[in-house]
Design a protein around this motif. Structure first.
Motif, mmCIF file in Angstrom:
data_model
loop_
_atom_site.group_PDB
_atom_site.id
_atom_site.type_symbol
_atom_site.label_atom_id
_atom_site.label_comp_id
_atom_site.label_asym_id
_atom_site.label_seq_id
_atom_site.Cartn_x
_atom_site.Cartn_y
_atom_site.Cartn_z
ATOM 1 N N GLN A 199 0.820 -1.214 0.000
ATOM 2 C CA GLN A 199 0.000 0.000 0.000
ATOM 3 C C GLN A 199 0.854 1.263 0.000
ATOM 4 O O GLN A 199 0.504 2.249 -0.649
ATOM 5 N N ALA A 236 -5.086 8.454 -3.802
ATOM 6 C CA ALA A 236 -4.378 7.971 -2.623
ATOM 7 C C ALA A 236 -5.007 8.567 -1.364
ATOM 8 O O ALA A 236 -5.237 7.868 -0.369
ATOM 9 N N ASP A 237 -5.304 9.858 -1.437
ATOM 10 C CA ASP A 237 -5.921 10.558 -0.313
ATOM 11 C C ASP A 237 -7.235 9.905 0.110
ATOM 12 O O ASP A 237 -7.470 9.661 1.288
ATOM 13 N N TYR A 280 -6.705 6.418 1.629
ATOM 14 C CA TYR A 280 -6.016 6.441 2.921
ATOM 15 C C TYR A 280 -6.908 7.018 4.013
ATOM 16 O O TYR A 280 -7.003 6.465 5.110
ATOM 17 N N ASN A 281 -7.571 8.109 3.675
ATOM 18 C CA ASN A 281 -8.344 8.793 4.701
ATOM 19 C C ASN A 281 -9.803 8.367 4.757
ATOM 20 O O ASN A 281 -10.458 8.541 5.775
ATOM 21 N N LEU A 327 0.449 4.274 -2.629
ATOM 22 C CA LEU A 327 0.158 5.621 -2.148
ATOM 23 C C LEU A 327 1.177 6.623 -2.690
ATOM 24 O O LEU A 327 0.835 7.719 -3.104
ATOM 25 N N ARG A 349 -6.487 4.055 13.772
ATOM 26 C CA ARG A 349 -5.079 3.822 13.454
ATOM 27 C C ARG A 349 -4.333 3.666 14.772
ATOM 28 O O ARG A 349 -4.769 4.213 15.795
ATOM 29 N N PHE A 370 -5.253 -0.039 4.697
ATOM 30 C CA PHE A 370 -4.589 1.265 4.778
ATOM 31 C C PHE A 370 -4.283 1.692 6.201
ATOM 32 O O PHE A 370 -4.267 2.868 6.517
#
Lengths: 346, 259
Positions: A196, A220-221, A224-225, A200, A270, A236
């Motif tokens: 990943q 990618a943003d 990821y978010n 990214l 996370r 992620f």
């Protein structure tokens, strides 16, 4: 610039009786750098081989630049592929490796020489033209393989795990190189990876795949978010994912009572979002690792394992220590059943 | 101390066993007398010279050369594509084919020879030369397939796909990329096949006919009639030829990698 430069329509791929990709629809934009990302066996490599023409789809169609190429043989598709193993020709020099495809086009010798020299220059290998692949380092071999595909001026360049065989320093170098080549040539690039971080760092857009199905497609943003599913969240870096129940959250060992304000679905944190050292919950440290700027903990709690990181400057806990922790609602990612995920705010 | 001498004794015995007969033949051929004997009756090179003048040796040598060269080439023409198919494609009964192809190595030559005589030469009326040619091709085929297969298995199949994506046809990828990278294996298979065919006795024994004999068979029948040292001289020359071929192959090819 076409938005559907490469278009896979209802593509179904199988090895014999084993279905790998049940039905895939995917549009790739002209000039973009797109990553097919997923764990091994998710169908990413198979999809790439189908685009290249190395395997025939069971059903469905493949369009490249508006033309249906589903039945076009691989050697007539005008697609480049940089193999994970590089697949260089060991009996030929670097120069002849790059010249291979050009010579097949019956191009005259002067033209071949000038194109090969330019091609070797682009990847910084002009001084090694006479070497055999076996006399080159891994990084050089990969750049040679890249150059061999690029001189053919392919419509699409496919790359199979382009960074996986390189060490950390070369990886960074190659990443920059690929982005530069992509900007300079404007070639549409599709690369396959299971990493990943690689996806990214490199891709304009990422296609996350699981068992032959696109799990999520976005920048990618976005991936990821705003992961759209539990699988995407896990992939992620949301390493703590728990189901929400009426009374609290449920892990694989038990549950944690508390008010989480979410109604259903899953909550994900996370490791960095977990607070260590204070909070309403209690657990035992079962693992600790120093990772430079931060410390990574594995905490055994009532609901199961919690993965947490703290700044290395914080108080250090040892294995066996009892520690308080918190899973703060602010910073948690909520994945409700059947709806889009949202970031929880308090 | 004892173990050191024991191992030296074992090595010495082994070498004697392997090289001894060769030395005896060389010396027996150098006899000055008229009968095959060891130790030889005096020394001379006359028998080494005489073998070149015997007409039947010239004829059978030519036949053996022909069989060894063309039988092996034919076996390679059949065996290389077969090895390629086995290594690259998931062909039905691939394992069975490998076993069947290896059969002439496993089945005793006497049986192969008898079978070819009974079921090919007699009912189909093949000429002796044709039967010998087919038999030698079949005998060499397993070596061709095995040796080429092992060098194909060392070659990444990605390479052919890379060649195809650069514009080659499948056949083009084979001739331009695969063949140049397995040429050592192919040459090794040729040498192995050549030596096997040239030294072949049991099968040729059944398939030889009037006036058509391979060299080893001719030597056998020569010995039945004439018991002079020329057979020993010829044997020594042939053994020497084999040694030279294998030595050169090892020196330039690393022959032992493939066999």
């Amino acid at each position: 610039m076409s938005d559907r430069f490469v278009s896979l329509q209802k593509l179904s791929l199988a090895y014999g009786q084993t279905e790998v990709v049940p039905e895939l629809d995917l549009d790739i934009r002209e000039g973009e750098l797109i990553a097919l990302l997923g764990p091994s066996g998710c169908g990413k490599t198979t999809t790439m081989r189908a685009i290249a023409g190395l395997m025939a789809p069971k059903t469905g169609k493949i369009f490249i630049d508006g033309t249906d190429v589903t039945r076009t043989p691989a050697n007539k598709r005008g697609i480049g592929l940089v193999f994970q193993s590089y697949a260089l020709f060991p009996h030929l020099s670097a120069f002849e490796n790059v010249a291979f495809g050009l010579r097949l086009k019956k191009m005259d010798n002067l033209e071949v020489t000038s194109r090969v020299e330019h091609g070797l220059n682009t990847v910084g290998l002009a001084h090694l033209a006479a070497r055999k692949p076996a006399e080159m380092s891994g990084g050089q071999q990969q750049r040679l393989s890249l150059s061999r595909s690029l001189v053919m001026e392919p419509k699409v360049l496919l790359l199979d795990e382009p960074l996986s065989n390189l060490d950390a320093r070369l990886r960074l170098e190659m990443r920059t190189e690929l982005q530069r080549l992509q900007r300079e040539t404007g070639i549409t690039m599709v690369f396959v990876t299971h990493d990943q971080a690689e996806a990214l760092a490199l891709a304009d857009r990422i296609v996350l795949m699981k068992e032959g199905v696109i799990e999520q497609l976005g920048t990618a943003d976005e991936l990821y978010n705003k992961p759209a599913s539990k699988f995407a969240a896990d992939f992620f870096g949301f390493e703590n994912i728990f189901a929400v129940s009426d009374a609290g959250i449920v892990g694989n060992k038990g549950s944690l009572a508390g008010t989480f304000e979410a109604q259903d679905g899953h909550l994900a944190w996370r490791p960095g979002a977990v607070v260590v050292g204070k909070g309403p919950y209690e657990g035992t440290v079962t693992g600790v690792a120093f990772a430079g700027e931060q410390r990574e903990y594995v905490i055994e709690a009532a609901l199961g394992q919690i993965k947490a990181t703290t700044p290395a400057t914080d108080k250090r806990y040892e294995i066996g220590d009892s520690v308080a922790f918190d899973l703060p609602l602010a910073g948690a990612w909520h994945l409700p059943e059947g709806r889009q995920g949202v970031l929880m705010a308090k | 101390m004892t173990s050191k001498w024991t191992s030296r004794l074992i090595i010495g015995l082994t070498l004697t066993f392997l090289i001894g007969p060769f030395l005896i033949i060389i010396l027996a051929g150098m006899s000055a007398g008229d009968f095959l004997a060891f130790p030889p009756d005096g020394l001379s090179l006359k028998w080494y010279i005489k073998v070149f003048t015997v007409e039947s040796f010239q004829k059978s040598f030519a036949l053996s050369m022909f069989l060894a060269v063309f039988g092996t080439l034919t076996a390679l023409v059949l065996g290389v594509p077969a090895a390629y198919a086995i290594s690259r494609y998931d062909i039905p009964f691939g394992e069975t084919i490998k076993t069947v192809v290896a059969a002439p190595i496993i089945v005793p030559g006497i049986i192969v020879g008898l079978a070819l005589l009974r079921y090919l030469v007699i009912p189909l009326g093949f000429t002796v030369t044709l039967a010998l040619f087919l038999a030698h091709t079949a005998l060499v085929l397993p070596y061709a397939v095995r040796v080429v297969l092992s060098s194909l298995n060392n070659l990444e199949s990605d390479m052919e796909e890379a060649a195809v994506l650069l514009g080659c046809s499948r056949v083009g990828a084979f001739t331009r990329v695969v063949l140049p990278n397995i040429q050592g294996g192919v040459l090794a298979a040729f040498i192995l096949g050549f030596v096997t065919s040239f030294n072949q006795v049991p099968v040729s024994l059944f398939l030889s006919g009037p006036g058509v004999r391979t060299l080893p068979i001719d030597m056998l029948s020569y010995m039945e009639i004439t018991f002079d040292p020329s057979v020993a001289a010829l044997s020594a020359l042939l053994a020497f030829l084999s040694v030279v071929i294998v030595f050169v192959a090892e020196k330039f090819l690393g022959f032992s990698r493939y066999v």
